[in-house]
Design a protein around this motif. Structure first.
Motif, mmCIF file in Angstrom:
data_model
loop_
_atom_site.group_PDB
_atom_site.id
_atom_site.type_symbol
_atom_site.label_atom_id
_atom_site.label_comp_id
_atom_site.label_asym_id
_atom_site.label_seq_id
_atom_site.Cartn_x
_atom_site.Cartn_y
_atom_site.Cartn_z
ATOM 1 N N ASP A 71 30.297 58.768 52.663
ATOM 2 C CA ASP A 71 31.308 59.256 51.739
ATOM 3 C C ASP A 71 32.477 60.210 51.983
ATOM 4 O OD1 ASP A 71 31.674 61.678 49.722
ATOM 5 O OD2 ASP A 71 31.076 60.245 48.646
ATOM 6 N N LEU A 72 33.495 59.711 51.466
ATOM 7 C CA LEU A 72 34.701 60.277 52.122
ATOM 8 C C LEU A 72 34.887 61.747 52.080
ATOM 9 C CD1 LEU A 72 37.444 57.587 51.208
ATOM 10 C CD2 LEU A 72 35.865 57.813 53.422
ATOM 11 N N GLU A 73 34.186 62.245 50.873
ATOM 12 C CA GLU A 73 34.308 63.897 50.763
ATOM 13 C C GLU A 73 33.185 64.499 51.548
ATOM 14 O OE1 GLU A 73 34.469 64.731 46.611
ATOM 15 O OE2 GLU A 73 36.527 63.712 46.374
ATOM 16 N N THR A 74 32.080 64.070 51.434
ATOM 17 C CA THR A 74 30.743 64.845 51.697
ATOM 18 C C THR A 74 30.603 64.449 53.540
ATOM 19 O OG1 THR A 74 29.233 62.954 51.423
ATOM 20 C CG2 THR A 74 29.404 64.872 49.643
ATOM 21 N N ARG A 75 31.026 63.276 53.860
ATOM 22 C CA ARG A 75 30.940 62.501 55.150
ATOM 23 C C ARG A 75 29.483 62.315 55.549
ATOM 24 N NH1 ARG A 75 34.445 65.444 59.725
ATOM 25 N NH2 ARG A 75 33.048 66.946 59.513
ATOM 26 N N ARG A 76 28.541 62.232 54.487
ATOM 27 C CA ARG A 76 27.236 61.814 54.719
ATOM 28 C C ARG A 76 26.729 60.483 54.307
ATOM 29 N NH1 ARG A 76 23.717 66.265 55.594
ATOM 30 N NH2 ARG A 76 24.909 67.778 56.685
ATOM 31 N N GLY A 77 25.807 59.897 54.534
ATOM 32 C CA GLY A 77 25.642 58.568 54.203
ATOM 33 C C GLY A 77 25.936 58.247 52.635
ATOM 34 N N SER A 78 26.268 56.858 52.191
ATOM 35 C CA SER A 78 26.668 56.489 50.988
ATOM 36 C C SER A 78 26.158 55.166 50.757
ATOM 37 C CB SER A 78 28.042 56.461 50.722
ATOM 38 O OG SER A 78 28.420 55.875 49.628
#
Length: 298
Positions: free
Chosen positions: A52-59
């Protein structure tokens, strides 16, 4: 010992590693470019998560996967693309004395087919299926959920799509389920298996634990083995000794040596050097396609 192996590069994963290394790719462009560099360094297979571009966690956003896959396919290299299907089975329970309802901050539970939307659209040559439910991480309340029923449904759909599943195994009991799926015909024989070592609450990364898993591998299966953290590169040497292919990459390890942060290409290049000094050949992407009888869709 086997005389030829293929190298898989696990490019980014979905955890918090971006906070510990600037080399972990986040955007689709960064992930694709890192995969391309790894392929040029010698990786035949690139294993892809997106973030995820905002959280930088897996999407599990199909648009992010599409951007990565299209960029790789348009490049001058042609690695085997392996997409994760592990996202969507995340359960974060509440506190130990009141586990329900689940904590929405860490829970992402969807149905079997929804976990495969990006695989159905993009038709990679391989996608990974995590072969069991297990406790995960130090918090003690997060569970990676993959029930036998869910895995059967996912495996059947992947088979219908003409995509080869790579079965990620984290402990010995999960190989029992793998055998069941093969016997039922849901997984085609020979199976493609990844032995994942050193993950907290899974199989430890010591050689005896690895041999225990190897001795339970179904006949004719093609398998790889890796360990997370500082044992990743030693496992590049150990894997061929037990008949396994090799996996490296920033999903599992951030360092080339003590205190020296790596790129994906660095880790692949080091694995190639290790294997070359052992006299072990490294297969190209096209040789892997032939070896695994992969179907090219893109």
């Amino acid at each position: 010992m086997i005389s030829e192996v293929f190298i898989t590069c696990a490019v980014t994963g979905g955890g918090s590693s971006v906070e510990r290394s600037p080399h972990v790719p986040v955007t689709p462009e960064q992930i694709a470019d890192s995969a391309i560099e790894a392929a040029r360094a010698g990786a035949a297979v690139v294993h892809i998560h997106v973030r995820d571009l905002e959280t930088r966690r897996g999407s599990r956003d199909p648009a992010l996967y599409r951007a990565v896959v299209e960029r790789i396919r348009k490049s001058s290299v042609n690695p085997v693309i392996n997409l994760t299907a592990g996202v969507g089975g995340d359960l974060m329970l509440g506190e130990p004395h009141s586990p329900l309802p689940p904590n929405p901050a860490g829970t992402d539970m969807v149905g079997a087919l929804e976990r495969l939307v990006h695989v159905e659209e993009l038709r990679p040559e391989i996608c990974t299926l995590d072969c069991g439910t297990m406790n995960w991480g130090a918090s003690g309340q997060y569970i990676m959920v993959n029930t036998a029923g869910t895995l059967r449904a996912m495996a059947a759909h992947v088979k219908a799509l003409g995509v080869r599943p790579e079965l990620e195994v984290f402990d010995t009991g999960q190989l029992v389920l793998v055998r069941d799926l093969i016997e039922e015909g849901v997984i085609e024989d020979p199976a493609l298996i990844q032995l994942c070592m050193g993950i907290r609450y899974g199989a430890p990364d010591d050689p005896m634990a690895l041999l225990t898993l190897v001795h339970q591998i179904p006949p004719r299966a093609i398998y790889s083995a890796f360990s997370i953290g500082r044992m990743q590169l030693p496992y590049a040497a150990l894997a061929p000794l037990v008949g396994a292919n090799v996996r490296v990459g920033l999903e599992d390890n951030l360092y080339l040596s003590r205190g020296r942060l790596a790129t994906n290409a660095d880790l692949v290049q080091r694995a190639v050097e290790i294997l070359d000094r052992m006299g072990v050949g490294v297969l190209s992407a096209d040789e892997v396609r032939q070896k695994l009888s992969l179907k090219v869709h893109g």
